[in-house]
Structures are given as structure tokens and as C-alpha cells.
Motif scaffolding. Sequence first.
Motif, PDB file in Angstrom:
ATOM      1  N   GLY A 224       0.817  -1.202   0.000  1.00  0.00           N
ATOM      2  CA  GLY A 224       0.000   0.000   0.000  1.00  0.00           C
ATOM      3  C   GLY A 224       0.850   1.251   0.000  1.00  0.00           C
ATOM      4  O   GLY A 224       1.937   1.280  -0.572  1.00  0.00           O
ATOM      5  N   ALA A 225       0.330   2.273   0.655  1.00  0.00           N
ATOM      6  CA  ALA A 225       1.036   3.551   0.686  1.00  0.00           C
ATOM      7  C   ALA A 225       0.923   4.167   2.073  1.00  0.00           C
ATOM      8  O   ALA A 225      -0.079   3.994   2.767  1.00  0.00           O
ATOM      9  CB  ALA A 225       0.441   4.492  -0.352  1.00  0.00           C
TER      10      ALA A 225
ATOM     11  N   THR B  17      -2.212   2.681   4.238  1.00  0.00           N
ATOM     12  CA  THR B  17      -3.423   2.139   3.618  1.00  0.00           C
ATOM     13  C   THR B  17      -3.054   1.233   2.448  1.00  0.00           C
ATOM     14  O   THR B  17      -2.118   1.529   1.694  1.00  0.00           O
ATOM     15  CB  THR B  17      -4.364   3.253   3.122  1.00  0.00           C
ATOM     16  OG1 THR B  17      -5.472   2.665   2.421  1.00  0.00           O
ATOM     17  CG2 THR B  17      -3.648   4.240   2.194  1.00  0.00           C
ATOM     18  N   THR B  18      -3.771   0.130   2.324  1.00  0.00           N
ATOM     19  CA  THR B  18      -3.570  -0.756   1.174  1.00  0.00           C
ATOM     20  C   THR B  18      -4.379  -0.252  -0.022  1.00  0.00           C
ATOM     21  O   THR B  18      -4.203  -0.737  -1.127  1.00  0.00           O
ATOM     22  CB  THR B  18      -4.013  -2.194   1.508  1.00  0.00           C
ATOM     23  OG1 THR B  18      -5.381  -2.175   1.914  1.00  0.00           O
ATOM     24  CG2 THR B  18      -3.165  -2.766   2.630  1.00  0.00           C
TER      25      THR B  18
ATOM     26  N   TYR C  20       0.556   8.870  -7.998  1.00  0.00           N
ATOM     27  CA  TYR C  20       0.290  10.278  -7.636  1.00  0.00           C
ATOM     28  C   TYR C  20       0.881  10.592  -6.258  1.00  0.00           C
ATOM     29  O   TYR C  20       1.510  11.637  -6.055  1.00  0.00           O
ATOM     30  CB  TYR C  20      -1.221  10.525  -7.633  1.00  0.00           C
ATOM     31  CG  TYR C  20      -1.599  11.963  -7.393  1.00  0.00           C
ATOM     32  CD1 TYR C  20      -1.661  12.878  -8.455  1.00  0.00           C
ATOM     33  CD2 TYR C  20      -1.875  12.433  -6.103  1.00  0.00           C
ATOM     34  CE1 TYR C  20      -2.001  14.206  -8.247  1.00  0.00           C
ATOM     35  CE2 TYR C  20      -2.204  13.761  -5.886  1.00  0.00           C
ATOM     36  CZ  TYR C  20      -2.269  14.634  -6.955  1.00  0.00           C
ATOM     37  OH  TYR C  20      -2.590  15.965  -6.729  1.00  0.00           O
ATOM     38  N   VAL C  21       0.676   9.687  -5.297  1.00  0.00           N
ATOM     39  CA  VAL C  21       1.193   9.883  -3.932  1.00  0.00           C
ATOM     40  C   VAL C  21       2.712  10.040  -3.961  1.00  0.00           C
ATOM     41  O   VAL C  21       3.287  10.909  -3.296  1.00  0.00           O
ATOM     42  CB  VAL C  21       0.781   8.695  -3.023  1.00  0.00           C
ATOM     43  CG1 VAL C  21       1.565   8.696  -1.712  1.00  0.00           C
ATOM     44  CG2 VAL C  21      -0.711   8.745  -2.721  1.00  0.00           C
TER      45      VAL C  21
ATOM     46  N   GLY D 155       3.430  10.957   0.412  1.00  0.00           N
ATOM     47  CA  GLY D 155       3.752   9.761   1.200  1.00  0.00           C
ATOM     48  C   GLY D 155       4.669   8.879   0.378  1.00  0.00           C
ATOM     49  O   GLY D 155       5.352   9.354  -0.529  1.00  0.00           O
ATOM     50  N   ARG D 156       4.673   7.602   0.693  1.00  0.00           N
ATOM     51  CA  ARG D 156       5.526   6.669  -0.060  1.00  0.00           C
ATOM     52  C   ARG D 156       4.824   5.329  -0.203  1.00  0.00           C
ATOM     53  O   ARG D 156       4.034   4.927   0.659  1.00  0.00           O
ATOM     54  CB  ARG D 156       6.872   6.481   0.627  1.00  0.00           C
ATOM     55  CG  ARG D 156       6.774   5.945   2.030  1.00  0.00           C
ATOM     56  CD  ARG D 156       8.134   5.659   2.616  1.00  0.00           C
ATOM     57  NE  ARG D 156       7.999   5.102   3.957  1.00  0.00           N
ATOM     58  CZ  ARG D 156       8.927   4.388   4.561  1.00  0.00           C
ATOM     59  NH1 ARG D 156      10.054   4.100   3.944  1.00  0.00           N
ATOM     60  NH2 ARG D 156       8.749   3.927   5.783  1.00  0.00           N
ATOM     61  N   VAL D 157       5.115   4.658  -1.299  1.00  0.00           N
ATOM     62  CA  VAL D 157       4.582   3.311  -1.523  1.00  0.00           C
ATOM     63  C   VAL D 157       5.358   2.346  -0.628  1.00  0.00           C
ATOM     64  O   VAL D 157       6.587   2.430  -0.537  1.00  0.00           O
ATOM     65  CB  VAL D 157       4.712   2.925  -3.007  1.00  0.00           C
ATOM     66  CG1 VAL D 157       4.256   1.492  -3.230  1.00  0.00           C
ATOM     67  CG2 VAL D 157       3.900   3.884  -3.866  1.00  0.00           C
ATOM     68  N   LYS D 158       4.662   1.464   0.049  1.00  0.00           N
ATOM     69  CA  LYS D 158       5.318   0.615   1.054  1.00  0.00           C
ATOM     70  C   LYS D 158       4.650  -0.743   1.170  1.00  0.00           C
ATOM     71  O   LYS D 158       3.446  -0.877   0.984  1.00  0.00           O
ATOM     72  CB  LYS D 158       5.265   1.322   2.420  1.00  0.00           C
ATOM     73  CG  LYS D 158       6.128   0.652   3.484  1.00  0.00           C
ATOM     74  CD  LYS D 158       5.939   1.325   4.835  1.00  0.00           C
ATOM     75  CE  LYS D 158       6.761   0.596   5.887  1.00  0.00           C
ATOM     76  NZ  LYS D 158       6.465   1.062   7.241  1.00  0.00           N
ATOM     77  N   VAL D 159       5.482  -1.771   1.489  1.00  0.00           N
ATOM     78  CA  VAL D 159       4.958  -3.092   1.864  1.00  0.00           C
ATOM     79  C   VAL D 159       4.905  -3.127   3.391  1.00  0.00           C
ATOM     80  O   VAL D 159       5.875  -2.757   4.059  1.00  0.00           O
ATOM     81  CB  VAL D 159       5.861  -4.228   1.341  1.00  0.00           C
ATOM     82  CG1 VAL D 159       5.385  -5.582   1.873  1.00  0.00           C
ATOM     83  CG2 VAL D 159       5.869  -4.238  -0.180  1.00  0.00           C
ATOM     84  N   ASN D 160       3.808  -3.539   3.933  1.00  0.00           N
ATOM     85  CA  ASN D 160       3.637  -3.574   5.384  1.00  0.00           C
ATOM     86  C   ASN D 160       3.369  -5.004   5.843  1.00  0.00           C
ATOM     87  O   ASN D 160       2.854  -5.834   5.083  1.00  0.00           O
ATOM     88  CB  ASN D 160       2.455  -2.686   5.784  1.00  0.00           C
ATOM     89  CG  ASN D 160       2.646  -2.101   7.158  1.00  0.00           C
ATOM     90  OD1 ASN D 160       3.659  -1.478   7.422  1.00  0.00           O
ATOM     91  ND2 ASN D 160       1.683  -2.314   8.028  1.00  0.00           N
TER      92      ASN D 160
END
Length: 944
Positions: free
Chosen positions: A284-285, A302-303, A464-465, A471-476
Amino acid sequence: MEYNFREIEKKWQKRWVEEKTYQVTEDDSKQKFYVLNMFPYPSGAGLHVGHPLGYIASDIYARYKRLQGFNVLNPMGYDAYGLPAEQYAIQTGQHPAITTDANIKRYKEQLDNIGFSFDWNREIRTCDPEYYHWTQWAFQKMFNSYYCNDTQQARPIEELEKAFALYGNEGLNAACSEEIRFTADEWNAKNEKEKQEILMNYRIAYLGETMVNWCAELGTVLANDEVVDGVSERGGFPVVQKKMRQWCLRVSAYAQRLLDGLDTIDWTDSLKETQKNWIGRSEGAEVQFKVKDSDIEFTIFTTRADTMFGVTFMVLAPESELVAQLTTPEQKAEVNAYLDRTKKRTERERIADRSVTGVFSGSYAINPFTGEAVPVWISDYVLAGYGTGAIMAVPAHDSRDYAFAKHFGLEIRPLVEGCDVSEESFDAKEGIVCNSPRPDATPYCDLSLNGLTIKEAIETTKKYVKEHNLGRVKVNYRLRDAIFSRQRYWGEPFPVYYKDGMPYMIDEASLPLELPEVAKFLPTETGEPPLGHATRWAWDTANKCVVENEKIDNATIFPLELNTMPGFAGSSAYYLRYMDPRNHQALVGPKTDRYWKNVDLYVGGTEHATGHLIYSRFWNKFLHDLGVSSVEEPFQKLVNQGMIQGRSNFVYRIKDTNTFVSLNLKDQYDVTPLHVDVNIVSNDILDLEAFKAWRPEYATAEFILEDGKYICGWAVEKMSKSMFNVVNPDMIVEKYGADTLRMYEMFLGPVEQSKPWDTNGIDGVHRFLKKFWSLFYSRTDEYLVKEEPATKDELKSLHKLIKKVTGDIEQFSYNTSVSAFMICVNELSTLKCNKKEVLEQFIILLTPFAPHICEELWHTLGHDTSVCDAVWPAYNEEYLKEDTVNYTISFNGKARFNMEFAADESSEAIQAAVLADERSQKWIEGKTPKKIIVVPKKIVNVVV
């Protein structure tokens, strides 16, 4: 000669010890096979019949593999640290070591009575300093390591120190507690304590502020599975959520490897799914939200960033530091009252409970996509450890957000064309996006998702984010770091001393650091853990030894850690120590580790799916990074045995009397059902005299019988002392023998299923063993075995059994193997088979299940080596071919009689023979058959 199981079993248990039958060493000429049972905790109650179920199942497999020529490692030891022994010490003053030692002696005696093939030469106990030396060693290695995300492995912490001195942490991609930035100049300007604090942010074993389950009555932190309904499982004492500085292990750094490893091991799909859900990977991001009328910003994970236009409120976890910052003075009292209530609930209970609770913080956050001010709430359905501990709520498309919005009257804004959210949320995985932004709203940003598919909207938003620095794209991952401190006495001491408030490791050469003596096993009056009572618990760094506390000068002598390690510490790498238990230089020698590699078959209960099995896999992966463990996954195949439930018995007392009425007469009276000790009941018939002697109040009991007997009622319940349904295996072994117990536990049903214990069927298994014995000896002690060639029927019966049992053992279908043994003995008895050629092979097949009787009969056949070293027989399909087949002869679909035909008879010959048979004339009645259908080897149907 009678089957004297008591004499036979004692004889062979003694011989196996004397002859070291089960001792194993590495042997390069043989293929290895490592069988392991999950570490038992030696409780004071000893074993009941449910405990050996998994041990018997694994022992059968271990013996089977040995008979196949494998070099089998089948060790046993004890997870000897535990809260029960400490609680007993608090109540009685008896040292936990004394209690534990007595419990282990009892356990071992019971295990030996059942005839397991354990190599007791390799026995280990987690409370033995020789063993926990290596638990402490591993902890020190974790403290002195960090996790490099680029190379996906643990690396020495010294690498970071050198890099920080040259570059700061610019470009560092390492697992950490929080994101921090500093230059080389800033690092070099810091003092030792400041540098240690920064390194703590990266260490795999680290001190951190964490929310814990705190039980004041027990004076310790509890794991989630030690808490039930807000109270401790042991003792039922209140448990609250509390923030404490605790030792932690950075298990989360290994989350992706823990996920990937599941694809390489032979576990059930359900268990793998449980671990996947526990690890909880989501992509998610992270998005920044500003607080209205404030300089405060906070991050949410958020995913589904594509649903940002549907955010109508935010929710904080009760433990979030933002709660204090965002709670307005007007809301403070209400928020504090809510926080007090949620402290009593564990995270596991919060996940499971779907009830809606929450409180408004008084603050608002600005949605970066719409510019709207949305209210910030606090609720315990949000967990501090997942993401950032703050969420954006999209009630139209999330069930928990929807329930929350409905309960508190908050806006629900749908984002998918045509979706109906009047009764429930809509699972927005497919469809066309709308209201992103709303048609009537003034656009706040230059992003519009309207008209896109869900999939397109997700990718567009992520891009866009990232491009607009929102923010940043991230695996959680949901997986938390493991809390590794316990405020109790009976556990492994940490090899740690404190200098200027920071932890340092004692020298590796000084390990093990042994548990000190204390005057009391309770926390101190000032709230310190029990080790605070130790008067000799300080570390002399000059002389490298433990000295008296009064010598602490904080120059060369420093205080030692007062916490101890948790229960899972000692059980996280015990499988490696079994490989090389007497090695004083290493946890396991490299050559030995390369031989045994990992556990081929691991047997234990499903209750360890998210605790021990996660921690062990993490621990092994860390040791793999260090080059200690040659294989990354510790347990290749895992079998979860079911539970043996209790079969309770009841007596029925007529109210206000001491008279008991039998089961089928109880409806004629006003009765109270009472549990009765199952050990004084046989086939549901009560032993009246034993009942009177059982408890003083029943000494004068009177009975209303049926047909001269008292019949008890029964029910299937959990096996427990309070229900008097605990069956001691010693009693079964004494009455029927260990071989009967072993076979009967397998006969009860599939290993993986739970089933009730019911002694009503045990006689049948015991009779089978006596019948098997009678193939060798007559009632007049005549030895019956003959050196004659076996007949075709005898070989057919034997090879049918070989095929069946071999297949069943591989599939752990032991219950059907027991049935097959019974059928074969009946067939051989009918054939009056006493041929050595057949009986010798039968003994080998039965050996994994009933080793004592088989060892005795093996030697009567003239062998002077153990049956354990025989060769597992192979079946021959030639013997299984049928010479003749029995056909059912039907007329117009109705069976009328049977006929025998040669197995290879042609269809034409069968048809001709059926029509020629005089019995057919009755059903044909002179007519010409329309057709004759021959189903090969089954049926002939004549259509008239």
C-alpha cells in the motif's frame, strides 16, 4: 505359553538400555532421518493418555524409517522453564529446580513404560546451564547484529558503526524501530551513550518501548496466548495493557523470508494459511495527514490509497502517542475513561471481538485529496503495531469502518458506481470509480479517478502519492517484533550488565551466566523482578565474574539485568542442540549440522502455529545467516496430532439423599448428575466398592441397580482433573501392557483428528495381541513355528498386509493399519499358518506399533540382533493377483446368485456359462435375453 506382557515389556525395556539399542551417531554410509516431538513441559500432574498420542505416532514413523535402513535421530528432552513451577515456589517456598527435577523424573518413568525409541543419551533440559549457555550466546549474537534489507540477512553491527563514522546513515537500508537521519559529523560528535542509543534502533535484539500484557498479581508480562478474557490463564488474575521498556527480537525484519519459506516446506495448507495471516503482508502507501489548526502531521498506512476520496473520519489506536497530542481539553476525561477500559484487553481479543467502541478526540485532520476536515476518533479495533497505529476510515468499503460509522452516525460515502451501502459495506475489488472527487465538490487536487476501474485507480493513486510527495509506496506486515523479557525468576538470565543506563554484553567466554539464588520468588517491594532479591548479581568487568551487589561502583563493576528470558527462548533452537548435545565449543558442530541438516518430521499440536513455530523459524533463519544452521527452514514436514478428549462418566444421586440410581432408571427420580472417577468404571459399569472408598461422603452410599449392575452415564469433554476423566497411562500399561496402549491410541482414529478416549474398545486390541502370540505358541506351551514354505493363500494374506501397512504409515493412517493387522491375523489363524517365512515378515511390520512383543517373538525365531535392525519387507504384486473372481449374477438389475470365474476369463465365456447354469433358467423363463452386460470382476446383468 501364555502372553505375559508385563514380564516381556520390562525385559526388553531393560535390554534396550543395556544394549544401547536407540543410541545413534552420525553415519555417512546411511541416509539420515530426523524425527522430533514438540518439546514437552514437565508438569506436576505427569502424563495422561492424551499426551503420548503424538509421541506414539512419531515413534512408529521413526521405527519404520529405521527398518527401511535410515539412520534415525529420535531425541527427547524438556522445556523445563515455566510459570507453574515458579507459582508453586511462591506458594510453598520450594525452589523451582527441585519441583522441575521431580516432575522430569516422573515424566521419564512414564515415557519409558510406553517403550519409545528415544535416544536418551541426547536428553536436554532448558534449565540446564550447559544448555542455556547457547540460548544466551544466540541472544548476544542478535544484539551484535542488524538486518540489512539489501542483502536480506543479518550482518555484524560493527559494519554499521564503521559506515556511520564515514557516511552517517545516508542510503542505509536496514530494519529499524524508527526512521532517523544523521551525518558522519553528527555521529562522530556523539558520546558513547548517544551512539549506543542509535545502534539500539538497529540491533536485532534490542531494548524498546512496547505495549505489553502486564499482570500485577503474577508480577510479569504475559504472552497473548497466556491471557483469556482479560485475565491470566494461570490464576485468573487481571491483565492490563501497559507500555514498558522491554527486550525485543526484531522478528519483523524476517517477515518476507518467513512468508517465502512456507513454499519450501511440507505443512498443511491450513497451517500455512494461519502463518501467512499472522505475518500479514500487504502492499500500500503511507500518506501524510495534517491536523487542522495545528503544526502536527501524522502518517497512515493504507492498502487502498484509491479510496482516499471516501475518507470520512480517522481512527487512532488507544496506545498511539498521537492520542495525547490530539485529545482536546474538552474530550480529555472521556478519552481517559476509554483508555482505562481498553487496557484490560489483549490485541488478540481486540482482533476477535467485533463489538463497536470508541471516543472522539476533539481534533480534525485534513484529507490531502479533498481538503475536508474529518474527525479523529480513538478505537481499540485499530492496533498500534500494524502500520502506524492510525488509519483513514472508508466506511463504504470496509466492514469495521462501516460498523463504526453506523454506530456513531458518521458519513458513509460510496466510491463505486451502482454499489448499495444502505445495509452493509461494499467490497470494492471490482467496478468503476465514482465520487473521486464528488461531482458537487470543488477539486482540491489535480487527481481524478472517476471512470477508472478499481485496478487502474489503485495504480494511478500510488503513482500520484509518490510524485507529489504525499507519502511513499510501502509493503507492510502485521507481524510484530517478539517481546523477549519476563519479570520472573524461573527463566534464562540475560547475559547483560548496565553501564550508564545502557546494556552491554558480558564476555562470550564467560557464558553461561547462571541463575542466582534468591530469598523470595516474588517481585521486590519496589516493583523490581524477583532477581532484584539476589544479593550477588553484579558483573565485574575486570575479573569477568559475578560478584556481590555491594561492590557495584559503576566503574568496573556494574548491575546485571533483572529480567529473564521468556518461555519460547529455550525452545527456539533445541532441535539443533539435539544434533550435538555434548559439544562444549558450539551450539552444533558444522560437520554434525551438515549431516542432520534439519528436522524431517516434526509432530505437535496446532496451538503452536503462531507462537513457537514463528519464533523457531525466525531463530533458525538468523542462525542460517550466521552460518551455524546449514538449512534455512528447521522443520521440513509437520504433522499436527489431534487431541484425545476425556470420556466422562456420571452417577445420578437422588436429591437430598445418598442414594444413587442407575442410568436407565434415573428418569423416575429427581436426580443430580455428578462426575465420577473414570478409573473406577469399566465399560460404563461402576465398581460399587471402589466408589464407596473413593470419597468419605460416599462410604454409606446406597444404589438402585438395573440387572444387578450400576450403569453410568457418559459424555465427551476436555480431559481434566476437575471432571475426574483423566486416565493415567500407567494404569493402562499395568492392566493391558504398553503395546496394547500404543496400538489402541492409534486405533482410536486418524492421528490428526481429535477423538474421545474410550476404554470400552481396548479389550479388542489386547485380544489381537494374544491371538498373534497364539500363532507362535499353543495353550499347552508348544512352539508352533515351522520351517515350511508358505502356501499361495498365506503369501497373499501377508503381501496384502505389507502393501497396506507401508502405504498407511507413509500417510499417517495408523488406525487402518491396526485394522489390517487384525484382519491378517484372523486370516492366518483360519489358514492355521505357523510358517516362519510369513510370521517373520509379520513381526517386522508390527514392530513400529508393538515393539515389545515383536522383539520377544523375533528372538524366539532364532535371531540374536534386535528386530529394530531388521529390513522392512517389500510387497510382491504377483502374490496379490486374484486367481478367481466372484461375480454377482443379476436379472433385470436384481441380484439372484453368485458364480466363480477365473480372473482372466473372457466376457464371452462368462456369458455362455451364466446362460448354461440351470439357476438362470428360472429367471429367463424360456425367453431370449435382450442383452448381457458383464462388468469385469464385479457383476453380470442379464436383461430379459
